[in-house]
Structure formats: structure tokens, C-alpha cells
Design a protein around this motif. Structure first.
Motif, PDB file in Angstrom:
ATOM      1  N   VAL A  11      31.865  17.892  31.168  1.00 31.26           N
ATOM      2  CA  VAL A  11      31.564  18.268  32.546  1.00 31.26           C
ATOM      3  C   VAL A  11      30.103  18.692  32.620  1.00 31.26           C
ATOM      4  CG1 VAL A  11      32.153  19.775  34.478  1.00 31.26           C
ATOM      5  CG2 VAL A  11      33.934  19.036  32.880  1.00 31.26           C
ATOM      6  N   VAL A  12      29.349  18.089  33.505  1.00 31.83           N
ATOM      7  CA  VAL A  12      27.932  18.383  33.658  1.00 31.83           C
ATOM      8  C   VAL A  12      27.699  19.029  35.011  1.00 31.83           C
ATOM      9  CG1 VAL A  12      25.600  17.424  33.783  1.00 31.83           C
ATOM     10  CG2 VAL A  12      27.264  16.478  32.162  1.00 31.83           C
ATOM     11  N   GLU A  13      27.066  20.185  34.998  1.00 32.68           N
ATOM     12  CA  GLU A  13      26.737  20.901  36.234  1.00 32.68           C
ATOM     13  C   GLU A  13      25.220  20.944  36.377  1.00 32.68           C
ATOM     14  OE1 GLU A  13      28.597  24.730  36.194  1.00 32.68           O
ATOM     15  OE2 GLU A  13      30.533  23.924  35.529  1.00 32.68           O
ATOM     16  N   GLU A  14      24.722  20.260  37.399  1.00 34.39           N
ATOM     17  CA  GLU A  14      23.277  20.218  37.618  1.00 34.39           C
ATOM     18  C   GLU A  14      22.979  20.074  39.105  1.00 34.39           C
ATOM     19  OE1 GLU A  14      21.561  16.784  35.731  1.00 34.39           O
ATOM     20  OE2 GLU A  14      23.307  15.535  36.183  1.00 34.39           O
ATOM     21  N   HIS A  15      21.961  20.771  39.540  1.00 34.58           N
ATOM     22  CA  HIS A  15      21.513  20.712  40.930  1.00 34.58           C
ATOM     23  C   HIS A  15      22.643  20.987  41.921  1.00 34.58           C
ATOM     24  CE1 HIS A  15      17.992  19.039  39.047  1.00 34.58           C
ATOM     25  NE2 HIS A  15      18.597  17.894  38.744  1.00 34.58           N
ATOM     26  N   GLY A  16      23.516  21.916  41.540  1.00 31.39           N
ATOM     27  CA  GLY A  16      24.609  22.294  42.418  1.00 31.39           C
ATOM     28  C   GLY A  16      25.737  21.293  42.496  1.00 31.39           C
ATOM     29  N   LYS A  17      25.703  20.237  41.691  1.00 31.76           N
ATOM     30  CA  LYS A  17      26.752  19.224  41.690  1.00 31.76           C
ATOM     31  C   LYS A  17      27.412  19.158  40.318  1.00 31.76           C
ATOM     32  CE  LYS A  17      24.559  16.326  45.227  1.00 31.76           C
ATOM     33  NZ  LYS A  17      24.053  14.958  45.550  1.00 31.76           N
ATOM     34  N   THR A  18      28.655  18.673  40.309  1.00 32.14           N
ATOM     35  CA  THR A  18      29.424  18.562  39.070  1.00 32.14           C
ATOM     36  C   THR A  18      29.920  17.136  38.899  1.00 32.14           C
ATOM     37  OG1 THR A  18      30.184  20.855  39.225  1.00 32.14           O
ATOM     38  CG2 THR A  18      31.432  19.397  37.799  1.00 32.14           C
ATOM     39  N   ARG A  19      29.769  16.617  37.702  1.00 34.06           N
ATOM     40  CA  ARG A  19      30.343  15.313  37.374  1.00 34.06           C
ATOM     41  C   ARG A  19      31.006  15.424  36.009  1.00 34.06           C
ATOM     42  NH1 ARG A  19      26.592  12.831  33.872  1.00 34.06           N
ATOM     43  NH2 ARG A  19      24.486  13.745  33.970  1.00 34.06           N
ATOM     44  N   GLN A  20      31.933  14.561  35.739  1.00 33.22           N
ATOM     45  CA  GLN A  20      32.634  14.627  34.465  1.00 33.22           C
ATOM     46  C   GLN A  20      32.910  13.232  33.924  1.00 33.22           C
ATOM     47  OE1 GLN A  20      37.267  15.256  35.112  1.00 33.22           O
ATOM     48  NE2 GLN A  20      36.124  16.979  35.979  1.00 33.22           N
ATOM     49  N   GLU A  21      33.073  13.174  32.612  1.00 34.37           N
ATOM     50  CA  GLU A  21      33.313  11.908  31.923  1.00 34.37           C
ATOM     51  C   GLU A  21      34.242  12.157  30.749  1.00 34.37           C
ATOM     52  OE1 GLU A  21      30.773   8.354  29.631  1.00 34.37           O
ATOM     53  OE2 GLU A  21      29.775  10.191  30.301  1.00 34.37           O
ATOM     54  N   ARG A  22      35.190  11.250  30.570  1.00 41.10           N
ATOM     55  CA  ARG A  22      36.079  11.319  29.411  1.00 41.10           C
ATOM     56  C   ARG A  22      35.448  10.563  28.261  1.00 41.10           C
ATOM     57  NH1 ARG A  22      40.094   7.815  27.556  1.00 41.10           N
ATOM     58  NH2 ARG A  22      41.679   8.800  26.227  1.00 41.10           N
ATOM     59  N   LEU A  23      35.332  11.226  27.109  1.00 44.69           N
ATOM     60  CA  LEU A  23      34.738  10.623  25.928  1.00 44.69           C
ATOM     61  C   LEU A  23      35.773  10.549  24.817  1.00 44.69           C
ATOM     62  CD1 LEU A  23      31.363  12.607  25.870  1.00 44.69           C
ATOM     63  CD2 LEU A  23      31.762  10.331  26.832  1.00 44.69           C
ATOM     64  N   VAL A  24      35.798   9.431  24.106  1.00 43.21           N
ATOM     65  CA  VAL A  24      36.680   9.271  22.956  1.00 43.21           C
ATOM     66  C   VAL A  24      35.819   9.343  21.694  1.00 43.21           C
ATOM     67  CG1 VAL A  24      38.355   7.801  21.795  1.00 43.21           C
ATOM     68  CG2 VAL A  24      38.258   7.854  24.301  1.00 43.21           C
ATOM     69  N   LEU A  25      36.061  10.362  20.886  1.00 43.39           N
ATOM     70  CA  LEU A  25      35.252  10.591  19.694  1.00 43.39           C
ATOM     71  C   LEU A  25      35.879   9.930  18.478  1.00 43.39           C
ATOM     72  CD1 LEU A  25      34.512  14.416  20.095  1.00 43.39           C
ATOM     73  CD2 LEU A  25      33.437  12.479  21.257  1.00 43.39           C
ATOM     74  N   SER A  26      35.045   9.347  17.638  1.00 41.62           N
ATOM     75  CA  SER A  26      35.499   8.769  16.372  1.00 41.62           C
ATOM     76  C   SER A  26      34.340   8.833  15.387  1.00 41.62           C
ATOM     77  CB  SER A  26      35.949   7.321  16.550  1.00 41.62           C
ATOM     78  OG  SER A  26      34.833   6.490  16.853  1.00 41.62           O
ATOM     79  N   ALA A  27      34.608   8.498  14.124  1.00 42.43           N
ATOM     80  CA  ALA A  27      33.550   8.492  13.110  1.00 42.43           C
ATOM     81  C   ALA A  27      32.490   7.453  13.460  1.00 42.43           C
ATOM     82  CB  ALA A  27      34.147   8.211  11.739  1.00 42.43           C
ATOM     83  N   GLN A  28      32.913   6.332  14.013  1.00 39.45           N
ATOM     84  CA  GLN A  28      31.982   5.256  14.320  1.00 39.45           C
ATOM     85  C   GLN A  28      31.100   5.580  15.519  1.00 39.45           C
ATOM     86  OE1 GLN A  28      35.333   4.807  13.891  1.00 39.45           O
ATOM     87  NE2 GLN A  28      35.134   4.075  11.756  1.00 39.45           N
ATOM     88  N   THR A  29      31.678   6.184  16.536  1.00 41.45           N
ATOM     89  CA  THR A  29      30.929   6.388  17.784  1.00 41.45           C
ATOM     90  C   THR A  29      30.183   7.707  17.859  1.00 41.45           C
ATOM     91  OG1 THR A  29      32.897   7.307  18.856  1.00 41.45           O
ATOM     92  CG2 THR A  29      32.523   4.923  19.084  1.00 41.45           C
ATOM     93  N   HIS A  30      30.748   8.746  17.229  1.00 38.22           N
ATOM     94  CA  HIS A  30      30.143  10.073  17.368  1.00 38.22           C
ATOM     95  C   HIS A  30      30.034  10.829  16.050  1.00 38.22           C
ATOM     96  CE1 HIS A  30      31.622   9.117  21.451  1.00 38.22           C
ATOM     97  NE2 HIS A  30      30.590   9.828  21.868  1.00 38.22           N
ATOM     98  N   GLY A  31      30.213  10.132  14.937  1.00 37.98           N
ATOM     99  CA  GLY A  31      30.106  10.794  13.639  1.00 37.98           C
ATOM    100  C   GLY A  31      31.167  11.858  13.421  1.00 37.98           C
ATOM    101  N   LEU A  32      32.345  11.638  13.975  1.00 37.25           N
ATOM    102  CA  LEU A  32      33.428  12.621  13.857  1.00 37.25           C
ATOM    103  C   LEU A  32      33.815  12.807  12.391  1.00 37.25           C
ATOM    104  CD1 LEU A  32      35.642  14.362  15.274  1.00 37.25           C
ATOM    105  CD2 LEU A  32      37.065  12.294  15.283  1.00 37.25           C
ATOM    106  N   ALA A  33      33.855  14.062  11.933  1.00 34.15           N
ATOM    107  CA  ALA A  33      34.212  14.350  10.538  1.00 34.15           C
ATOM    108  C   ALA A  33      34.896  15.703  10.445  1.00 34.15           C
ATOM    109  CB  ALA A  33      32.959  14.335   9.657  1.00 34.15           C
ATOM    110  N   TRP A  34      35.976  15.745   9.670  1.00 32.25           N
ATOM    111  CA  TRP A  34      36.725  16.977   9.436  1.00 32.25           C
ATOM    112  C   TRP A  34      36.398  17.528   8.057  1.00 32.25           C
ATOM    113  CZ3 TRP A  34      39.968  19.162  13.066  1.00 32.25           C
ATOM    114  CH2 TRP A  34      40.328  18.365  14.163  1.00 32.25           C
TER     115      TRP A  34
END
Length: 482
Positions: A404-427
Motif C-alpha cells: 500500500v502506497v500513500e502519497e500526495h493524499g492518495k492511496t494505491r495498492q498492489e498485490r505482489l507474489v514473492l519468490s526466490a526468482q522474483t524478489h530474492g525470497l530466502a528463509w
């Protein structure tokens, strides 16, 4: 649709007195249908929808339909009527709100157009707001011309009741519950009371010996979508409101039969995190149980949609304070799947209660204990988050979050799917630590929300099987130098 469903629907549609009155004065769409349309119940819902609370609360009143706009257009000119101030309740006054709405079902219009009580019924003991405001209610009816409005919309109510009955597969529901729990001898009949304005607070009550469910309509009907245009997932999810009220008539008596066993193995203080039911272990248990039985029902009748639908409603139940719903549901499903041939839910009830007792001592709520970027202000829009959980989590190869991004008094949101390939997801650390990279919005507040109900495909949960609390959040602000 089964032959029995079709038969009931045919009887419903061919009734010679589709909106006739029975001896109690209630309006009924044919005696062969469990669906009930009550003029006074609709009156109460219209009144509540016109209050300041009804207009501003996001969930109490359903506003998705064209019918809601008709209500506002017709009645808004009477917004200064004193009744609307008198019954302007709030979330904290939910008993009064629910009682005003539900108690109206016990009343009807007599031949002189007076609102009179027909049934000795109250939804909540100690609350009687509809009857206490009866003079103002009758004045509202006269001043606004409510009865003409109701008559004009009668075809809409009837069509909605017909579509609802088609979508709910009520005979299958009843057959499933009677097979698993046995028929309930104390209940002479079942009834379903509907209004297109009800947005939340389903309830099950005994009304003159009739097991009666006051329910919320499925979203696809409240948005005026035809049943034929609804997906299997929408239909399956839409049965939840009715099923989890109807099955109270089966779950509650069986729980009461095993009262001592429940009290010995299930302490609401350990399973309940503020649902409002926590003062009574049986009440908390019954809420968990009615939703868990629903999972078994959708697995039986909607197998292709069951996993997603059950996950959505499980997360929703966890927002109500039933934080261990995922564990509770899993334990029941596991025991049910491994039951002996011929055994039913009624048969395995004692074993299930004891099984919960074994789990109770180790219950714990996983939380985000720390994060390197939580409540921090950074300058780089590319950020690596390192989250430490309070306990070991299931190390999912992929999971989603809502940014969720709040900027200039407005809010927008985006669903992201995390994985090792796309976002370097590591446990690491046996699932107690997870890291991933994200691109953040510059000169804005970025919030990451985990286990977001209705949008989560894989819930973050502990090794014990308990979900991270829905809407768990991390806030990071980016102030770029550029």
C-alpha cells in the motif's frame, strides 16, 4: 441442481400466494420454501440504513445494489425524522442494532395498518428497541409512505428470494448436516429471513419453534449478478453465511451434550483474542466449530473451489478474534478424513474435543517480532527487508503481500507474489527469519500487509499451524534525495 432442489424451487415459484400471509401475519414466499420475506423486517433494515451510522459504517449496510440507491432516493427526504436519531446505533451498540433489526420479524401490519406483535420473540434478552420505539416506527411508516415503497419493490424481493434459494443448495446443506449430526427433534421447521440491505451480523435464533437464520446475501446477488453468471467459487463462498448460521442448530446442542468435555479441554481464554464470545467457552467453541464444519461441506460439494474459499473464510474468522482457526479447521478435517467407515461428525465429536485439549497447552500466536526497515525512513527505493518472527514459520517457497502506497493524499495498492526468482525470497533460522527485496515508491509511505483476507493465496503460518494475524503490517517511508 439436484432434483430435490429443483422441486423446492418449482414449488417456490408456483405458489399461488407468493407473498401471502400465514396465521402469524408474516409475509411468506410460499409455504414450501424456507425463505421468508418480512415487510416489517425490511422496514427495520431501511430505517437503520438511513441513520448516520448506517450511512457511514463500511460493512453494516450493504450498498452494492441498485436497490440501495432506490432506498436512499426515496427516503432521504425524510432524513430528519426523529426515529433515525433515536436508533442511530454504533458497533459498540451491536446488541441494540441487531435486536431492532431482528425483532422486527416478530411484528406485522394488521388490517388497520398498525404494526403489532405476532410472535413472542426477542433476539437478545434485555434488549427491546423495536417495540420501545413502536410509535415512532408507525409514524415513520405513515410519513414516508413506506408500504407503497414496499409494494412497488415486491417483484424485486421475490426475484431475489428465488435467486437466493437457487444459489444456496439448501437441500444439500440440510442433508449434509442431518447426516453428520442427526435430525434435531426440538426444531419443527427451518426458516431463512433475507433482506438486500443486511451487510453483516448473521444470526441464528429459535422463533416459535422454528430454527430461523437471519442472513447476509451472497456478494454476487447483492451486486445484482444473476446466479447463472456466478462462478463455482462465488457460489461456494456465498453459501457460507447461511451454512454457518444453519449449522448452529446442529452444533450447539451437540456441544451442550458434551459440555463437561468441552470445559475440560477448551478454554476460551486460550483460543479467543477478543471475539466478544470469550466469556463463554462453549460459545467460542461453537463459533470455531460452525466455520470448521463449513470447510467439510465445501470440500464435499465444491471440491474445485474448496481450498481457496476455505482459506478466505479462515482468515476472515481470524479477524474476528478466532486466531487459531487454521489450526482448529485442520484438526477437524484431519480427524474426519481418518474416521472409521460409517462414522459421522457426531461420532467423532468427543475425540475431536480431546484432540483440541492436547493442542491447547502449546497454543501461541506468531507475530512479526522485528524488521530492519519497520518504522524507518530510508532514501533508496530498492530495499531488502529482513523479518524476524516470534517462532518458526512454514518456509513457503512463495507467498504474497499487499503493498500500500500513500502519497500526495492518495492511496494505491498492489498485490505482489514473492519468490526466490522474483524478489530474492530466502528463509533462515529454521523459518524464524525471512528476507526479500522490494521496489518502494519514493517520497511516500509504503505499507506491507501480510495475510490479507480475500487476496492471499498462501497464508503465512507457524509450524504449529497457526496463521500470522491477518493484516500484519510493516511501514517504511522513502524520502528520496533525487
Amino acid at each position: 441442481m439436484t432434483n430435490l432442489s429443483a422441486l423446492i424451487l418449482m414449488l417456490f415459484l408456483s405458489s399461488s400466494s407468493l407473498m401471502g400471509q400465514d396465521r402469524s401475519g408474516q409475509n411468506r414466499p410460499g409455504h414450501d420454501s424456507p425463505v421468508r420475506l418480512s415487510e416489517t423486517y425490511e422496514l427495520a433494515n431501511i430505517i437503520l440504513a438511513l441513520t448516520d451510522y448506517g450511512k457511514t459504517d463500511l460493512w453494516e449496510v450493504s450498498r452494492q445494489s441498485a436497490y440501495y440507491q432506490d432506498v436512499r432516493t426515496y427516503f432521504d427526504q425524510h432524513g430528519s425524522h426523529p426515529l433515525l436519531t433515536k436508533v442511530n446505533y454504533s458497533r459498540q451498540q451491536w446488541e441494540s442494532y441487531l435486536s431492532f433489526r431482528t425483532d422486527a420479524y416478530a411484528f406485522a401490519f394488521d388490517s388497520a395498518n398498525q404494526v403489532v406483535r405476532r410472535i413472542p420473540f426477542k433476539a437478545n434478552q434485555g434488549f427491546n428497541p423495536f417495540e420501545e420505539n413502536l410509535n415512532l416506527v408507525e409514524d415513520f411508516v405513515k410519513v414516508t409512505g413506506f408500504r407503497q415503497f414496499y409494494r412497488d419493490h415486491l417483484p424485486y424481493y421475490q426475484g431475489l428470494a428465488s435467486a437466493y434459494l437457487t444459489s444456496q443448495r439448501y437441500p444439500e446443506m440440510l442433508r449434509f448436516l442431518e447426516t453428520e449430526f442427526g435430525k434435531q427433534p426440538d426444531i419443527t421447521a427451518y426458516a431463512i429471513v433475507v433482506s438486500p440491505l443486511v451487510g453483516r451480523m448473521n444470526c441464528h435464533r429459535m422463533v416459535a419453534g422454528v430454527g430461523t437464520d437471519f442472513i447476509t446475501l451472497p456478494d454476487f446477488l447483492r451486486t445484482d449478478k444473476a446466479v447463472q453468471g456466478a462462478s463455482e467459487e462465488e457460489v461456494a463462498s456465498g453459501t457460507h453465511m447461511l451454512f454457518t448460521e444453519l449449522d448452529h442448530a446442529f452444533v450447539n446442542p451437540l456441544t451442550d451434550h458434551h459440555r463437561s468435555l468441552v470445559e475440560a479441554n477448551f478454554a476460551s481464554s486460550q483460543w479467543d483474542s477478543g471475539s466478544g464470545y470469550e466469556k463463554d467457552s462453549l460459545a467460542t467453541f461453537n463459533e470455531y466449530m460452525t466455520w470448521a464444519v463449513y470447510d467439510l461441506y465445501v470440500q464435499h460439494y465444491f471440491p474445485a473451489a474448496a481450498a481457496k474459499v476455505s482459506r478466505d473464510w479462515t482468515l476472515q474468522n481470524e479477524t474476528r478474534g478466532f486466531y487459531a482457526s487454521a489450526l482448529f479447521n485442520h484438526e477437524l478435517a484431519t480427524l474426519y478424513q481418518h474416521r472409521k467407515p460409517g462414522q459421522t461428525l457426531k461420532d467423532i465429536y468427543p475425540a475431536f474435543i480431546r484432540r483440541l485439549g492436547l493442542r491447547q497447552a502449546s497454543l501461541s500466536k506468531p507475530i512479526i517480532e522485528a524488521c530492519n526497515l519497520a518504522d524507518q525512513t530510508i532514501s533508496d527505493t530498492t530495499a531488502t527487508f529482513v523479518i524476524h518472527f516470534s517462532e518458526a514459520m512454514n518456509q513457503l517457497p512463495s507467498f504474497d503481500l499487499i503493498q500500500v502506497v500513500e502519497e500526495h493524499g492518495k492511496t494505491r495498492q498492489e498485490r505482489l507474489v514473492l519468490s526466490a526468482q522474483t524478489h530474492g525470497l530466502a528463509w533462515s533460522d529454521n523459518g524464524k527469519v525471512v528476507r526479500f527485496r522490494l521496489n518502494l515508491a519514493k517520497n511516500a509511505l509504503n505499507r506491507l500487509l501480510f495475510n490479507y483476507p480475500w487476496r492471499t493465496s498462501a497464508a503465512l503460518s507457524s509450524l504449529k499451524g497457526i496463521d500470522l494475524a491477518p493484516y500484519s503490517a510493516i511501514k517504511t517511508t522513502v524520502k528520496s534525495r533525487i
